[in-house]
Design a protein around this motif. Sequence first.
Motif, PDB file in Angstrom:
ATOM      1  N   LEU A  13     -13.360 -26.642 -30.644  1.00  0.00           N
ATOM      2  CA  LEU A  13     -12.518 -25.367 -30.257  1.00  0.00           C
ATOM      3  C   LEU A  13     -12.814 -24.045 -30.599  1.00  0.00           C
ATOM      4  O   LEU A  13     -12.784 -23.128 -29.756  1.00  0.00           O
ATOM      5  CB  LEU A  13     -10.775 -25.788 -30.131  1.00  0.00           C
ATOM      6  N   ALA A  14     -13.429 -24.198 -32.273  1.00  0.00           N
ATOM      7  CA  ALA A  14     -13.224 -22.993 -32.172  1.00  0.00           C
ATOM      8  C   ALA A  14     -14.912 -22.540 -31.821  1.00  0.00           C
ATOM      9  O   ALA A  14     -14.916 -21.680 -31.655  1.00  0.00           O
ATOM     10  CB  ALA A  14     -13.595 -23.064 -34.186  1.00  0.00           C
ATOM     11  N   ASN A  15     -15.778 -23.314 -31.531  1.00  0.00           N
ATOM     12  CA  ASN A  15     -17.295 -23.197 -30.761  1.00  0.00           C
ATOM     13  C   ASN A  15     -16.836 -22.541 -29.513  1.00  0.00           C
ATOM     14  O   ASN A  15     -18.084 -21.088 -29.203  1.00  0.00           O
ATOM     15  CB  ASN A  15     -17.744 -24.063 -30.766  1.00  0.00           C
ATOM     16  N   ILE A  16     -15.906 -23.549 -28.756  1.00  0.00           N
ATOM     17  CA  ILE A  16     -15.321 -22.421 -27.086  1.00  0.00           C
ATOM     18  C   ILE A  16     -15.036 -21.244 -27.724  1.00  0.00           C
ATOM     19  O   ILE A  16     -15.577 -20.216 -26.260  1.00  0.00           O
ATOM     20  CB  ILE A  16     -14.697 -23.601 -26.665  1.00  0.00           C
ATOM     21  N   ARG A  17     -14.079 -21.136 -27.932  1.00  0.00           N
ATOM     22  CA  ARG A  17     -13.474 -19.654 -28.748  1.00  0.00           C
ATOM     23  C   ARG A  17     -14.748 -18.635 -28.428  1.00  0.00           C
ATOM     24  O   ARG A  17     -14.535 -17.962 -28.024  1.00  0.00           O
ATOM     25  CB  ARG A  17     -12.582 -19.801 -29.419  1.00  0.00           C
TER      26      ARG A  17
END
Length: 439
Positions: A202-206
């Motif tokens: 999720l952090a990488n997608i954001r």
Amino acid sequence: MSGLDLVLVLRYRKAVTYGFHALLGALGQHETATRYEVRFGESVEEAARHIREAGDVRTLVLWSFYSPDAAALAGELRQIRELADGPNVTHLAGGVHATAEPVQTLDAGWDVAAIGEGESTLLSLVDAKGDPAGITGLAYRDATGAVKKTGKAKQRDLNDFPGFALKWDKFNALEITRGCIYACRFCQTPFMFSAKFRHRSLANIRWHVDQMRARGLRDVRFITPTALSWGTQTEEPDLAAVEEMLASCKEGIGPAGRVFFGSFPSEIRPEHVSRDALRLVKKYCANNNIIVGAQSGSDRVLGAAKRGHDTEAVRRAVRLGVEEGFRINVDMIFGMPGEGRPDVDASLGLARELADLGARIHAHTFMPLPGTPWRDAPPGDVDSETIREVDRLSRRGALYGHWQKQRDHAARLAAAAEAYPRPGRSRTLLPMAQPPDAC
């Protein structure tokens, strides 16, 4: 070009930009002592010009293509070699076809075939100034003409590399999942990337969404074999994880931006469709259409293909989608291995039923794709009666797709498989045809 150790020329086509952007994303953050330059060849002539302009500098020409395009791209390769060539030029093919059929790829004229995921392989090649010796994930012929394979490239965490090429300002839909646990017998994805899910965090997608917004981009789309599988390692969707991801993307892209989920270039499995899932899409996303993978209207064929769902799941998905206000596009494949007339009639019947509900059918012809368990199956056979019915649906505006062109691709792929036999590997996996008295 003086002072360079390596020139990378990409045969850059719209159909395969994502693969190149992923490679360049990895390269853009890679520290190397090699002095290199990247050139984009958007046509045969432009690629040849870049090769000529490289002069005596070691030049690595990168190609990426799907199996149906292999023959046409081999023709392009010959044209480029006629326009520009030399002992310092190496043509390297990557992607699912080169991975599944490295010997075919070499025999078609490429110097090197990349096997498996290309990010780590490309970085190693750049570090080695284009010399393939000793690098994992390649196939090539040695000085004696023997094929040398160095194994499959090491798989890396999706978070290790950016999903697009910031350094070159090249963007695309963001790959959030690689690999697929379902391993359908006609699909190349699980057999190239393994039959498991590898999700981007999720952090990488954001982070990617923030990068897009900072550059004025407005639309966020995703590449994934099965959209509602993000965040899970099982067959059950994790809607809480999906909602957290979609909410973060919507916040990140800002009020002027849009998020698309479950539409092209990804799809949703029919058994994953639920009111809760559809309402999540409606809440956070801009798309009013959903792609559902049905593939056949015959439960027998679905079972043989290892789809993991039945036709009732497809009906239910379409009904729910329509009730929730979505336009549903349903993928269906005609000419599956072992299909009998009852199976074809069942598929046509389901297509008519779904069209009456308001769905559109995205029609395909079965292609025996390299690297799949059905690689050695006969090409998809669509008989005249089926063609007439498909045409009727098309005239209604209820069916679309390149299924006719795929018939030609299927014949070429089947001929190539016959020319490069793999005895005992695939034919035993084909379903038995319906007996005559069942028709």
